[in-house]
Design an enzyme around this catalytic site. Sequence first.
Site, PDB file in Angstrom:
ATOM      1  N   ARG A  48     -78.935  66.520 -98.972  1.00  0.00           N
ATOM      2  CA  ARG A  48     -77.814  67.050 -98.191  1.00  0.00           C
ATOM      3  C   ARG A  48     -77.847  68.572 -98.200  1.00  0.00           C
ATOM      4  O   ARG A  48     -77.600  69.221 -97.199  1.00  0.00           O
ATOM      5  CB  ARG A  48     -76.465  66.527 -98.705  1.00  0.00           C
ATOM      6  CG  ARG A  48     -75.266  67.211 -98.011  1.00  0.00           C
ATOM      7  CD  ARG A  48     -73.961  66.423 -98.087  1.00  0.00           C
ATOM      8  NE  ARG A  48     -73.713  65.794 -99.359  1.00  0.00           N
ATOM      9  CZ  ARG A  48     -73.381  66.445-100.494  1.00  0.00           C
ATOM     10  NH1 ARG A  48     -73.226  67.748-100.479  1.00  0.00           N
ATOM     11  NH2 ARG A  48     -73.209  65.781-101.608  1.00  0.00           N
ATOM     12  N   TYR A 101     -67.705  70.578 -71.681  1.00  0.00           N
ATOM     13  CA  TYR A 101     -67.998  69.201 -72.079  1.00  0.00           C
ATOM     14  C   TYR A 101     -66.732  68.567 -72.670  1.00  0.00           C
ATOM     15  O   TYR A 101     -66.082  69.167 -73.543  1.00  0.00           O
ATOM     16  CB  TYR A 101     -69.128  69.228 -73.115  1.00  0.00           C
ATOM     17  CG  TYR A 101     -69.481  67.865 -73.653  1.00  0.00           C
ATOM     18  CD1 TYR A 101     -70.173  66.948 -72.863  1.00  0.00           C
ATOM     19  CD2 TYR A 101     -69.129  67.497 -74.939  1.00  0.00           C
ATOM     20  CE1 TYR A 101     -70.494  65.696 -73.354  1.00  0.00           C
ATOM     21  CE2 TYR A 101     -69.445  66.245 -75.436  1.00  0.00           C
ATOM     22  CZ  TYR A 101     -70.130  65.343 -74.637  1.00  0.00           C
ATOM     23  OH  TYR A 101     -70.444  64.113 -75.133  1.00  0.00           O
ATOM     24  N   ASP A 175     -72.449  77.363 -75.376  1.00  0.00           N
ATOM     25  CA  ASP A 175     -73.047  76.026 -75.422  1.00  0.00           C
ATOM     26  C   ASP A 175     -74.195  76.046 -74.410  1.00  0.00           C
ATOM     27  O   ASP A 175     -73.976  76.044 -73.197  1.00  0.00           O
ATOM     28  CB  ASP A 175     -72.000  74.968 -75.078  1.00  0.00           C
ATOM     29  CG  ASP A 175     -72.558  73.535 -75.181  1.00  0.00           C
ATOM     30  OD1 ASP A 175     -73.786  73.360 -75.084  1.00  0.00           O
ATOM     31  OD2 ASP A 175     -71.753  72.599 -75.347  1.00  0.00           O
ATOM     32  N   LYS A 200     -80.030  66.228 -76.039  1.00  0.00           N
ATOM     33  CA  LYS A 200     -80.365  66.362 -74.634  1.00  0.00           C
ATOM     34  C   LYS A 200     -81.773  66.945 -74.467  1.00  0.00           C
ATOM     35  O   LYS A 200     -82.722  66.320 -74.889  1.00  0.00           O
ATOM     36  CB  LYS A 200     -79.285  67.203 -73.936  1.00  0.00           C
ATOM     37  CG  LYS A 200     -77.842  66.821 -74.339  1.00  0.00           C
ATOM     38  CD  LYS A 200     -77.426  65.426 -73.887  1.00  0.00           C
ATOM     39  CE  LYS A 200     -76.121  64.933 -74.509  1.00  0.00           C
ATOM     40  NZ  LYS A 200     -74.975  65.824 -74.411  1.00  0.00           N
TER      41      LYS A 200
HETATM   42  C1  LIG Z   1     -73.690  66.013 -75.080  1.00  0.00           C
HETATM   43  C2  LIG Z   1     -73.087  67.354 -75.121  1.00  0.00           C
HETATM   44  C3  LIG Z   1     -72.376  67.817 -76.256  1.00  0.00           C
HETATM   45  C4  LIG Z   1     -72.101  66.921 -77.452  1.00  0.00           C
HETATM   46  O1  LIG Z   1     -73.246  66.579 -78.132  1.00  0.00           O
HETATM   47  P1  LIG Z   1     -73.444  65.207 -78.941  1.00  0.00           P
HETATM   48  O2  LIG Z   1     -74.845  65.298 -79.419  1.00  0.00           O
HETATM   49  O3  LIG Z   1     -73.200  64.068 -77.988  1.00  0.00           O
HETATM   50  O4  LIG Z   1     -72.434  65.214 -80.045  1.00  0.00           O
HETATM   51  C5  LIG Z   1     -71.888  69.107 -76.242  1.00  0.00           C
HETATM   52  N1  LIG Z   1     -72.059  69.915 -75.174  1.00  0.00           N
HETATM   53  C6  LIG Z   1     -72.719  69.514 -74.076  1.00  0.00           C
HETATM   54  C7  LIG Z   1     -72.870  70.459 -72.933  1.00  0.00           C
HETATM   55  C8  LIG Z   1     -73.248  68.228 -74.007  1.00  0.00           C
HETATM   56  O5  LIG Z   1     -73.888  67.833 -72.896  1.00  0.00           O
END
Ligand SMILES: *Cc1c(COP(=O)(O)O)cnc(C)c1O
Length: 381
Positions: A48, A101, A175, A200
């Site tokens: 961890r 998001y 982000d 992603k």
């Molecule tokens: C999917 C997504 C998130 C969240 O991520 P997770 O891996 O699903 O927790 C945050 N910001 C954007 C722009 C996303 O597409």
Amino acid sequence: MTEFSTRAIHSGQEPDGATGAVIPPLHLTSTYVQDGIGGLRGGYEYSRSGNPTRDALQTLLADLDGGVAAFSFSSGLAGEDALLRAYLEPGARIVMGNDVYGGTHRLANRLHVPWGVELVTVEMSEPDRVRAALADSPAKTVLWVETPTNPLMKIADIETLAAIGHEAGALVVVDNTFASPALQQPLSLGADVVVYSTTKYLGGHSDVVGGAVVLRDQELADQVQFVQFGGGAISSPFDAWLTIRGIKTLSVRMERHSSNAQAIAEALLAHPAVEHVHYPGLPEHPGHAIAAKQMSGFGGMLSVALAGGPEAAKRFAESTELFALAESLGGVESLIGYPSEMTHASVKGTELAVPENVVRLSVGIEDVRDLVADVQQALDR
Ligand SMILES: *Cc1c(COP(=O)(O)O)cnc(C)c1O
């Protein structure tokens, strides 16, 4: 090693010292033997607090965005939560785009607001409104920028917003999930922190859920590291290993995602069933000039508003054969979604709601001729 695509393959990934393995080993271990009490061989004591496979990924992520440190998490939201917990205190304020998001909005609104944090949402493509939302901001204020946005592909000017945020003493967070570090480098545009859902484009193969926080300030990095360790939302060694593997091809994937999406956007634009195409690579997109300035490609995401309304949109989303009907995005395979009842169902009826004639496409890296043909046959139905 100066160029991005070279660093994506090599940074943090020297051949293994013990065996010469070219690929960083997958260290599936929870603990590490000690040579006498406190006698750690490689600085590791428990996975961890530290694991070599996770470290390899974190070194790579920090390098790709030009940060002093990066931390990888079990999901994008776990990383965002760790950052907010590390930085905020009761009385703090988060100023956030009004179409971020949905899960990010929910995280702030449902998990941080109850602790005494104020949440303000604002239209990020209008700098004057952002300045107003930051007026009289408390000592701890976060300006949370997402660009391009999901699913309407709005573009915010990172350089301008970073300057406005800093004027108000705010921490500027971007982000960068949709663009990935291959197409957009927020720290070099003035942001303080970059966050990712590595689920992603960074992972890129729809086989792992993960998140990352990349920072340029060592003090805040230390605080995020403490929350990662103390809260425990680490990425597993296997998830880290898969993400490293994905990142090796990030540059070539993003090039192909971008060129395929451009072709799909143009094909959609020419179809009579289409009312509007949201893609920053189109010259008529309101954010095109800013996107061209701050991105080295326009990415693989786009959305389309259909002239026939919600029924036509649903029919389109259910009629593609190659584009699979699914949530998520950023993988090599093409996906299609109906945001108002899928990814964005939770924000229905709020200011984050998505128009019901909009369909979102995550354009994969298949042959563009097959993709264009698929979209066309689905629209013709
Ligand atoms: C999917 C997504 C998130 C969240 O991520 P997770 O891996 O699903 O927790 C945050 N910001 C954007 C722009 C996303 O597409």
